[in-house]
Design a protein around this motif. Sequence first.
Motif, PDB file in Angstrom:
ATOM      1  N   ALA A  47      72.278 -38.455  78.557  1.00 53.69           N
ATOM      2  CA  ALA A  47      73.558 -39.150  78.753  1.00 53.69           C
ATOM      3  C   ALA A  47      73.404 -40.648  78.549  1.00 53.69           C
ATOM      4  CB  ALA A  47      74.104 -38.864  80.146  1.00 53.69           C
ATOM      5  N   ARG A  48      72.257 -41.198  78.884  1.00 56.02           N
ATOM      6  CA  ARG A  48      72.026 -42.637  78.706  1.00 56.02           C
ATOM      7  C   ARG A  48      72.102 -43.012  77.231  1.00 56.02           C
ATOM      8  NH1 ARG A  48      66.566 -45.280  78.579  1.00 56.02           N
ATOM      9  NH2 ARG A  48      67.050 -47.478  78.343  1.00 56.02           N
ATOM     10  N   ASN A  49      71.446 -42.239  76.384  1.00 49.48           N
ATOM     11  CA  ASN A  49      71.484 -42.527  74.958  1.00 49.48           C
ATOM     12  C   ASN A  49      72.882 -42.312  74.379  1.00 49.48           C
ATOM     13  OD1 ASN A  49      68.885 -43.424  74.618  1.00 49.48           O
ATOM     14  ND2 ASN A  49      68.073 -41.381  74.215  1.00 49.48           N
ATOM     15  N   ARG A  50      73.594 -41.324  74.865  1.00 47.28           N
ATOM     16  CA  ARG A  50      74.968 -41.102  74.410  1.00 47.28           C
ATOM     17  C   ARG A  50      75.831 -42.315  74.736  1.00 47.28           C
ATOM     18  NH1 ARG A  50      76.495 -37.017  77.419  1.00 47.28           N
ATOM     19  NH2 ARG A  50      75.444 -35.489  76.128  1.00 47.28           N
ATOM     20  N   ARG A  51      75.676 -42.853  75.962  1.00 49.55           N
ATOM     21  CA  ARG A  51      76.429 -44.049  76.347  1.00 49.55           C
ATOM     22  C   ARG A  51      76.047 -45.248  75.481  1.00 49.55           C
ATOM     23  NH1 ARG A  51      75.222 -42.174  81.515  1.00 49.55           N
ATOM     24  NH2 ARG A  51      73.559 -43.714  81.694  1.00 49.55           N
ATOM     25  N   ARG A  52      74.760 -45.373  75.158  1.00 53.88           N
ATOM     26  CA  ARG A  52      74.313 -46.494  74.318  1.00 53.88           C
ATOM     27  C   ARG A  52      74.918 -46.403  72.924  1.00 53.88           C
ATOM     28  NH1 ARG A  52      68.023 -47.044  74.458  1.00 53.88           N
ATOM     29  NH2 ARG A  52      68.544 -48.917  73.295  1.00 53.88           N
ATOM     30  N   ILE A  53      74.966 -45.215  72.366  1.00 52.85           N
ATOM     31  CA  ILE A  53      75.553 -45.026  71.031  1.00 52.85           C
ATOM     32  C   ILE A  53      77.047 -45.347  71.064  1.00 52.85           C
ATOM     33  CG2 ILE A  53      76.127 -43.283  69.291  1.00 52.85           C
ATOM     34  CD1 ILE A  53      73.389 -41.947  70.102  1.00 52.85           C
ATOM     35  N   LEU A  54      77.743 -44.837  72.061  1.00 55.69           N
ATOM     36  CA  LEU A  54      79.179 -45.098  72.169  1.00 55.69           C
ATOM     37  C   LEU A  54      79.455 -46.585  72.398  1.00 55.69           C
ATOM     38  CD1 LEU A  54      80.283 -41.988  74.239  1.00 55.69           C
ATOM     39  CD2 LEU A  54      80.730 -42.452  71.814  1.00 55.69           C
ATOM     40  N   SER A  55      78.605 -47.228  73.174  1.00 56.65           N
ATOM     41  CA  SER A  55      78.750 -48.659  73.410  1.00 56.65           C
ATOM     42  C   SER A  55      78.563 -49.447  72.114  1.00 56.65           C
ATOM     43  CB  SER A  55      77.731 -49.103  74.458  1.00 56.65           C
ATOM     44  OG  SER A  55      77.756 -50.488  74.614  1.00 56.65           O
ATOM     45  N   ARG A  56      77.583 -49.037  71.329  1.00 62.53           N
ATOM     46  CA  ARG A  56      77.327 -49.709  70.050  1.00 62.53           C
ATOM     47  C   ARG A  56      78.495 -49.511  69.093  1.00 62.53           C
ATOM     48  NH1 ARG A  56      76.924 -53.288  67.448  1.00 62.53           N
ATOM     49  NH2 ARG A  56      75.680 -53.473  65.576  1.00 62.53           N
ATOM     50  N   LEU A  57      79.049 -48.328  69.049  1.00 61.45           N
ATOM     51  CA  LEU A  57      80.208 -48.073  68.186  1.00 61.45           C
ATOM     52  C   LEU A  57      81.417 -48.897  68.626  1.00 61.45           C
ATOM     53  CD1 LEU A  57      79.898 -44.227  67.645  1.00 61.45           C
ATOM     54  CD2 LEU A  57      79.438 -46.053  65.992  1.00 61.45           C
ATOM     55  N   THR A  58      81.565 -49.094  69.928  1.00 60.80           N
ATOM     56  CA  THR A  58      82.648 -49.928  70.435  1.00 60.80           C
ATOM     57  C   THR A  58      82.471 -51.366  69.966  1.00 60.80           C
ATOM     58  OG1 THR A  58      82.947 -48.517  72.366  1.00 60.80           O
ATOM     59  CG2 THR A  58      83.788 -50.771  72.531  1.00 60.80           C
ATOM     60  N   ARG A  59      81.231 -51.869  69.997  1.00 60.59           N
ATOM     61  CA  ARG A  59      80.978 -53.232  69.520  1.00 60.59           C
ATOM     62  C   ARG A  59      81.259 -53.356  68.027  1.00 60.59           C
ATOM     63  NH1 ARG A  59      76.492 -52.670  72.976  1.00 60.59           N
ATOM     64  NH2 ARG A  59      75.055 -52.575  71.211  1.00 60.59           N
ATOM     65  N   VAL A  60      80.938 -52.320  67.252  1.00 61.52           N
ATOM     66  CA  VAL A  60      81.240 -52.342  65.819  1.00 61.52           C
ATOM     67  C   VAL A  60      82.749 -52.400  65.609  1.00 61.52           C
ATOM     68  CG1 VAL A  60      81.170 -50.957  63.710  1.00 61.52           C
ATOM     69  CG2 VAL A  60      79.111 -51.219  65.080  1.00 61.52           C
ATOM     70  N   GLN A  61      83.491 -51.639  66.377  1.00 59.59           N
ATOM     71  CA  GLN A  61      84.956 -51.669  66.284  1.00 59.59           C
ATOM     72  C   GLN A  61      85.497 -53.064  66.563  1.00 59.59           C
ATOM     73  OE1 GLN A  61      86.004 -48.389  68.991  1.00 59.59           O
ATOM     74  NE2 GLN A  61      87.351 -47.690  67.366  1.00 59.59           N
ATOM     75  N   GLN A  62      84.827 -53.799  67.424  1.00 57.25           N
ATOM     76  CA  GLN A  62      85.265 -55.137  67.785  1.00 57.25           C
ATOM     77  C   GLN A  62      84.800 -56.197  66.784  1.00 57.25           C
ATOM     78  OE1 GLN A  62      83.593 -55.336  71.702  1.00 57.25           O
ATOM     79  NE2 GLN A  62      85.241 -54.136  72.618  1.00 57.25           N
ATOM     80  N   GLY A  63      84.089 -55.764  65.747  1.00 57.18           N
ATOM     81  CA  GLY A  63      83.640 -56.700  64.726  1.00 57.18           C
ATOM     82  C   GLY A  63      82.247 -57.242  64.944  1.00 57.18           C
ATOM     83  N   ASN A  64      81.549 -56.764  65.959  1.00 61.24           N
ATOM     84  CA  ASN A  64      80.184 -57.211  66.235  1.00 61.24           C
ATOM     85  C   ASN A  64      79.221 -56.246  65.551  1.00 61.24           C
ATOM     86  OD1 ASN A  64      77.710 -57.946  67.215  1.00 61.24           O
ATOM     87  ND2 ASN A  64      78.241 -57.707  69.368  1.00 61.24           N
ATOM     88  N   TYR A  65      78.687 -56.672  64.417  1.00 60.37           N
ATOM     89  CA  TYR A  65      77.805 -55.802  63.643  1.00 60.37           C
ATOM     90  C   TYR A  65      76.337 -55.974  63.996  1.00 60.37           C
ATOM     91  CZ  TYR A  65      82.001 -55.138  60.909  1.00 60.37           C
ATOM     92  OH  TYR A  65      83.281 -54.851  60.522  1.00 60.37           O
ATOM     93  N   GLY A  66      76.030 -56.750  64.998  1.00 64.05           N
ATOM     94  CA  GLY A  66      74.646 -56.880  65.435  1.00 64.05           C
ATOM     95  C   GLY A  66      73.892 -57.934  64.669  1.00 64.05           C
TER      96      GLY A  66
END
Length: 64
Positions: free
Chosen positions: A32-51
């Motif tokens: 579940a921790r990794n699932r949350r990390r992936i979803l969090s990263r996708l949320t940042r991409v949606q916000q325009g933060n590409y890392g």
Amino acid sequence: MAYIVEPKELVFYADENGSLPFQLWLDDLRDARNRRRILSRLTRVQQGNYGDVVSPVTVPDSPN
């Protein structure tokens, strides 16, 4: 200088049967921790933060 970033729409691949392989893979993750990390990263991409993307640097013309 502040930049206004428009939210991005994430589009996931659907195969010929209409199933979403990424969603199936994500749902099958046991950690579940990794699932949350992936979803969090996708949320940042949606916000325009590409890392770690480096924007091209503009260099002013040199006076010759």
